[in-house]
Design a protein around this motif. Sequence first.
Motif, short mmCIF file in Angstrom:
data_model
loop_
_atom_site.label_atom_id
_atom_site.label_comp_id
_atom_site.label_asym_id
_atom_site.label_seq_id
_atom_site.Cartn_x
_atom_site.Cartn_y
_atom_site.Cartn_z
N GLU A 76 -59.52 30.31 -44.27
CA GLU A 76 -60.89 29.67 -44.33
C GLU A 76 -61.21 29.21 -42.83
N LEU A 77 -60.35 28.44 -41.90
CA LEU A 77 -60.77 28.27 -40.81
C LEU A 77 -61.42 29.33 -40.11
N THR A 78 -60.33 30.40 -39.89
CA THR A 78 -60.61 31.60 -39.05
C THR A 78 -61.67 32.28 -39.72
N ALA A 79 -62.06 32.33 -40.70
CA ALA A 79 -63.54 32.89 -41.35
C ALA A 79 -64.73 32.37 -40.69
N SER A 80 -64.54 31.11 -40.37
CA SER A 80 -65.69 30.17 -40.11
C SER A 80 -65.94 30.65 -38.47
N ASP A 81 -67.57 30.87 -38.37
CA ASP A 81 -68.02 31.35 -37.30
C ASP A 81 -67.88 30.10 -36.06
N GLN A 82 -67.82 29.04 -36.39
CA GLN A 82 -67.50 28.02 -35.41
C GLN A 82 -66.04 27.88 -34.78
N VAL A 83 -65.32 28.38 -35.48
CA VAL A 83 -63.92 28.20 -35.23
C VAL A 83 -63.50 29.63 -34.16
N LEU A 84 -63.20 29.23 -33.05
CA LEU A 84 -62.69 30.47 -32.34
C LEU A 84 -61.21 30.88 -32.29
N MET A 85 -60.27 29.89 -32.63
CA MET A 85 -58.98 29.87 -32.89
C MET A 85 -58.36 28.74 -33.67
N ALA A 86 -57.43 29.22 -34.58
CA ALA A 86 -56.64 27.98 -35.14
C ALA A 86 -55.26 28.69 -35.20
N LEU A 87 -54.18 27.47 -34.82
CA LEU A 87 -53.01 27.90 -34.71
C LEU A 87 -52.16 26.92 -35.45
#
Length: 87
Positions: A76-87
Amino acid sequence: MSDESLLTFPCEIDIKVIGRRTTSLRATVLGIVRAHCGVVEDSRVRERHSSEGNYLSMSVTVLAETREQIDAVYRELTASDQVLMAL
């Protein structure tokens, strides 16, 4: 892909997120994390602005119950257009 995990659940895990610094990034990230992990205390959230102030990095520590739970958070985080990267 192996179903084995290096983590033993339940465990604490840091979810790290980088995005453009906007007024809604924090609320978006915490909304997604809370939807999957429940209450997140403010003391479990750390933020840093980039040197020029254009980006915000967040680290949210949660108690993960299962790998599937964490996978859902990252999806869900990586699908958000506001999130550039999730680790």
